[in-house]
Design a protein around this motif. Sequence first.
Motif, PDB file in Angstrom:
ATOM      1  N   ARG A  59      20.980  -7.981  -4.485  1.00 44.34           N
ATOM      2  CA  ARG A  59      21.513  -7.295  -5.667  1.00 44.34           C
ATOM      3  C   ARG A  59      20.447  -7.175  -6.756  1.00 44.34           C
ATOM      4  NH1 ARG A  59      26.352 -10.153  -4.265  1.00 44.34           N
ATOM      5  NH2 ARG A  59      25.684 -11.948  -5.516  1.00 44.34           N
ATOM      6  N   CYS A  60      19.690  -8.244  -6.960  1.00 46.83           N
ATOM      7  CA  CYS A  60      18.606  -8.199  -7.949  1.00 46.83           C
ATOM      8  C   CYS A  60      17.563  -7.160  -7.554  1.00 46.83           C
ATOM      9  CB  CYS A  60      17.944  -9.575  -8.071  1.00 46.83           C
ATOM     10  SG  CYS A  60      18.962 -10.843  -8.850  1.00 46.83           S
ATOM     11  N   HIS A  61      17.283  -7.101  -6.268  1.00 45.59           N
ATOM     12  CA  HIS A  61      16.270  -6.153  -5.785  1.00 45.59           C
ATOM     13  C   HIS A  61      16.709  -4.714  -6.035  1.00 45.59           C
ATOM     14  CE1 HIS A  61      13.133  -4.416  -3.300  1.00 45.59           C
ATOM     15  NE2 HIS A  61      14.068  -3.694  -2.703  1.00 45.59           N
ATOM     16  N   ILE A  62      17.966  -4.404  -5.755  1.00 46.49           N
ATOM     17  CA  ILE A  62      18.458  -3.035  -5.963  1.00 46.49           C
ATOM     18  C   ILE A  62      18.374  -2.653  -7.438  1.00 46.49           C
ATOM     19  CG2 ILE A  62      20.518  -1.585  -5.916  1.00 46.49           C
ATOM     20  CD1 ILE A  62      21.295  -2.809  -3.320  1.00 46.49           C
ATOM     21  N   ASN A  63      18.746  -3.566  -8.311  1.00 44.16           N
ATOM     22  CA  ASN A  63      18.674  -3.287  -9.750  1.00 44.16           C
ATOM     23  C   ASN A  63      17.245  -2.981 -10.188  1.00 44.16           C
ATOM     24  OD1 ASN A  63      21.427  -3.706 -10.056  1.00 44.16           O
ATOM     25  ND2 ASN A  63      21.200  -5.875 -10.558  1.00 44.16           N
ATOM     26  N   GLN A  64      16.288  -3.681  -9.614  1.00 42.42           N
ATOM     27  CA  GLN A  64      14.884  -3.440  -9.956  1.00 42.42           C
ATOM     28  C   GLN A  64      14.363  -2.167  -9.303  1.00 42.42           C
ATOM     29  OE1 GLN A  64      12.905  -7.013  -8.723  1.00 42.42           O
ATOM     30  NE2 GLN A  64      13.874  -8.290 -10.292  1.00 42.42           N
ATOM     31  N   LEU A  65      14.849  -1.881  -8.095  1.00 46.61           N
ATOM     32  CA  LEU A  65      14.370  -0.710  -7.364  1.00 46.61           C
ATOM     33  C   LEU A  65      14.732   0.588  -8.077  1.00 46.61           C
ATOM     34  CD1 LEU A  65      13.042   0.404  -4.765  1.00 46.61           C
ATOM     35  CD2 LEU A  65      15.317   0.379  -3.712  1.00 46.61           C
ATOM     36  N   VAL A  66      15.877   0.615  -8.718  1.00 43.98           N
ATOM     37  CA  VAL A  66      16.332   1.834  -9.397  1.00 43.98           C
ATOM     38  C   VAL A  66      15.318   2.300 -10.439  1.00 43.98           C
ATOM     39  CG1 VAL A  66      18.104   2.764 -10.938  1.00 43.98           C
ATOM     40  CG2 VAL A  66      18.773   1.385  -8.978  1.00 43.98           C
ATOM     41  N   THR A  67      14.669   1.359 -11.110  1.00 40.56           N
ATOM     42  CA  THR A  67      13.711   1.710 -12.164  1.00 40.56           C
ATOM     43  C   THR A  67      12.263   1.637 -11.688  1.00 40.56           C
ATOM     44  OG1 THR A  67      13.700  -0.592 -12.949  1.00 40.56           O
ATOM     45  CG2 THR A  67      15.291   0.912 -13.960  1.00 40.56           C
ATOM     46  N   ASP A  68      12.055   1.397 -10.412  1.00 41.45           N
ATOM     47  CA  ASP A  68      10.697   1.290  -9.870  1.00 41.45           C
ATOM     48  C   ASP A  68      10.003   2.647  -9.933  1.00 41.45           C
ATOM     49  OD1 ASP A  68       8.402   0.497  -8.603  1.00 41.45           O
ATOM     50  OD2 ASP A  68       9.300   0.314  -6.609  1.00 41.45           O
ATOM     51  N   SER A  69       8.798   2.667 -10.463  1.00 40.90           N
ATOM     52  CA  SER A  69       8.052   3.927 -10.564  1.00 40.90           C
ATOM     53  C   SER A  69       6.707   3.888  -9.850  1.00 40.90           C
ATOM     54  CB  SER A  69       7.817   4.281 -12.041  1.00 40.90           C
ATOM     55  OG  SER A  69       7.080   3.247 -12.688  1.00 40.90           O
ATOM     56  N   ASP A  70       6.277   2.693  -9.429  1.00 35.94           N
ATOM     57  CA  ASP A  70       4.960   2.586  -8.796  1.00 35.94           C
ATOM     58  C   ASP A  70       5.006   1.952  -7.406  1.00 35.94           C
ATOM     59  OD1 ASP A  70       5.575  -0.008  -9.429  1.00 35.94           O
ATOM     60  OD2 ASP A  70       3.857  -0.350 -10.753  1.00 35.94           O
ATOM     61  N   GLY A  71       6.207   1.697  -6.886  1.00 38.18           N
ATOM     62  CA  GLY A  71       6.333   1.132  -5.544  1.00 38.18           C
ATOM     63  C   GLY A  71       6.184  -0.369  -5.481  1.00 38.18           C
ATOM     64  N   SER A  72       5.941  -1.019  -6.620  1.00 43.46           N
ATOM     65  CA  SER A  72       5.715  -2.466  -6.623  1.00 43.46           C
ATOM     66  C   SER A  72       6.965  -3.249  -6.236  1.00 43.46           C
ATOM     67  CB  SER A  72       5.223  -2.922  -8.000  1.00 43.46           C
ATOM     68  OG  SER A  72       6.169  -2.588  -9.004  1.00 43.46           O
ATOM     69  N   CYS A  73       8.129  -2.672  -6.469  1.00 42.20           N
ATOM     70  CA  CYS A  73       9.385  -3.308  -6.050  1.00 42.20           C
ATOM     71  C   CYS A  73       9.794  -2.829  -4.656  1.00 42.20           C
ATOM     72  CB  CYS A  73      10.485  -3.004  -7.057  1.00 42.20           C
ATOM     73  SG  CYS A  73      12.117  -3.612  -6.590  1.00 42.20           S
ATOM     74  N   ALA A  74       9.566  -1.562  -4.384  1.00 39.28           N
ATOM     75  CA  ALA A  74       9.995  -0.970  -3.108  1.00 39.28           C
ATOM     76  C   ALA A  74       9.368  -1.662  -1.906  1.00 39.28           C
ATOM     77  CB  ALA A  74       9.659   0.520  -3.084  1.00 39.28           C
ATOM     78  N   VAL A  75       8.165  -2.202  -2.073  1.00 35.43           N
ATOM     79  CA  VAL A  75       7.488  -2.829  -0.932  1.00 35.43           C
ATOM     80  C   VAL A  75       8.256  -4.026  -0.391  1.00 35.43           C
ATOM     81  CG1 VAL A  75       5.179  -2.080  -1.617  1.00 35.43           C
ATOM     82  CG2 VAL A  75       6.058  -4.261  -2.460  1.00 35.43           C
ATOM     83  N   TYR A  76       9.135  -4.619  -1.204  1.00 30.11           N
ATOM     84  CA  TYR A  76       9.872  -5.800  -0.770  1.00 30.11           C
ATOM     85  C   TYR A  76      11.235  -5.472  -0.177  1.00 30.11           C
ATOM     86  CZ  TYR A  76       6.403  -7.903  -3.852  1.00 30.11           C
ATOM     87  OH  TYR A  76       5.235  -8.265  -4.448  1.00 30.11           O
ATOM     88  N   THR A  77      11.600  -4.190  -0.130  1.00 35.41           N
ATOM     89  CA  THR A  77      12.934  -3.796   0.332  1.00 35.41           C
ATOM     90  C   THR A  77      13.241  -4.354   1.715  1.00 35.41           C
ATOM     91  OG1 THR A  77      12.897  -1.764  -0.982  1.00 35.41           O
ATOM     92  CG2 THR A  77      14.401  -1.830   0.897  1.00 35.41           C
ATOM     93  N   PHE A  78      12.318  -4.190   2.637  1.00 35.47           N
ATOM     94  CA  PHE A  78      12.554  -4.610   4.021  1.00 35.47           C
ATOM     95  C   PHE A  78      12.535  -6.134   4.138  1.00 35.47           C
ATOM     96  CE2 PHE A  78      10.194  -0.653   3.669  1.00 35.47           C
ATOM     97  CZ  PHE A  78      11.092   0.232   4.235  1.00 35.47           C
ATOM     98  N   HIS A  79      11.683  -6.751   3.373  1.00 35.74           N
ATOM     99  CA  HIS A  79      11.579  -8.212   3.357  1.00 35.74           C
ATOM    100  C   HIS A  79      12.889  -8.840   2.877  1.00 35.74           C
ATOM    101  CE1 HIS A  79       9.508 -12.089   2.696  1.00 35.74           C
ATOM    102  NE2 HIS A  79      10.167 -12.142   1.563  1.00 35.74           N
ATOM    103  N   VAL A  80      13.433  -8.309   1.782  1.00 35.97           N
ATOM    104  CA  VAL A  80      14.651  -8.881   1.194  1.00 35.97           C
ATOM    105  C   VAL A  80      15.869  -8.579   2.066  1.00 35.97           C
ATOM    106  CG1 VAL A  80      16.155  -8.896  -0.831  1.00 35.97           C
ATOM    107  CG2 VAL A  80      13.687  -8.719  -1.132  1.00 35.97           C
ATOM    108  N   PHE A  81      15.955  -7.336   2.576  1.00 31.09           N
ATOM    109  CA  PHE A  81      17.126  -7.001   3.386  1.00 31.09           C
ATOM    110  C   PHE A  81      17.119  -7.758   4.709  1.00 31.09           C
ATOM    111  CE2 PHE A  81      19.614  -4.649   6.479  1.00 31.09           C
ATOM    112  CZ  PHE A  81      20.792  -4.456   5.783  1.00 31.09           C
ATOM    113  N   SER A  82      15.958  -7.963   5.288  1.00 37.82           N
ATOM    114  CA  SER A  82      15.880  -8.701   6.543  1.00 37.82           C
ATOM    115  C   SER A  82      16.453 -10.102   6.389  1.00 37.82           C
ATOM    116  CB  SER A  82      14.424  -8.772   7.022  1.00 37.82           C
ATOM    117  OG  SER A  82      14.326  -9.466   8.242  1.00 37.82           O
TER     118      SER A  82
END
Length: 400
Positions: A59-82
């Motif tokens: 949930r924290c990751h999704i909240n941060q991903l919405v405002t991500d503009s440089d991919g610094s949060c997106a890179v962890y999407t697979f790590h966190v969901f796994s």
Amino acid sequence: MELCRPPLGFLDPSCLPSLRDDVDDLEDLGFPPPPSPFFSAILAAFQPTVCDDAEEAWRCHINQLVTDSDGSCAVYTFHVFSSLFQNIQTKFCSLTSDAAGYLGDGLRGIGSKFVRSSDMLTTCSDCPTLYVDADTIISYGLLEKMKFSVLELQEYLDTYNNREEAAVSWLRNCKDTFPRCPGDGVITCQPGDSEEKQMESLAQLELCQRLYKLHFQLLLLFQSYCKLIGQVHAVSAVPELLNMSRELSDLKTSLRAAEAAVASNLEHTHMAHTQTQASAALPSFSSSEAAVQAILECLNNQEFSKAIRYIHECRRLWPNGVFGGGSESEVQTLLNVYFRHQTLGQTGTIALVGSRQDLSLICSKLLELNGEIRDMIRRAQGYRVVNTYLPDSSASGTSL
């Protein structure tokens, strides 16, 4: 047993900058020691938001991903969901086993079929993880696609959570209303049964229906995640990108074997005092920077069991820090550390660990199971008590 050893010779901690002399001078003047540039980069590169609870981390990751503009949060999407999916699978198997135990041999042994379905889902859906750098996400226009796919994935997850709660609550009500005793007979759902027996069998059929919906929703959730994986992994065909998939997959194999060995104390089976000495031999790290360097040295020397034990110790010393939380496996943490270290200062690197398997067999088996459930319910609908007992499908979320 000889472990599979990936080629890690180029991972050399001796190349790390040594700032000890400068630090000593500053400490003499009363200034706090500055962080090593190397460690600062490591922290920035592989420190997602860490939570003990995998669902909260997502949930924290999704909240941060919405405002991500440089991919610094997106890179962890697979790590966190796994990590989240592994947690979901554990609870899913526990619920299925609990329900199958309650059903017993009743309803033509349908409980055992749910267990087989559960085993198949957890065996075939080994959650893959994609490692990629932020620059690649931005350069190939993947960020907005990822955001949209993650929101779609969240919808599947919300539906799964609702269906899980529906199954859990119905199972609890069944146990309270129709407690099973060791001497109880098999529930057969026959016209000649007493009204109470028919009501019990109908309650079990509703439980089966909810379990089926939960099983199928887990499959849909996994398919949605594989779709997200596929969108990003498609760029691996670009010749300019460095693909580290084989390297990380080999490392994962070695680390998993080491993790199992540590868990079962296979390395210390001689005497109890040997285990005590081994535990006492764990270093007392002066800082998290020193711990990271020690872990990298373990990977360089192919001392994978030691790396696992170091992670255990580091999580004790620095809980919910750069070394991961309780909801994340040690192997996952080490793979992330390794990839982020190898790609520091580089761009255009990607790695897929775990394959996206063909789920058609699972789908056909689940549909076959659903056919059996529907057949049982159709036959049960001819019984006198069905209209007075079965809940309204619109209220229960069950479509007969």
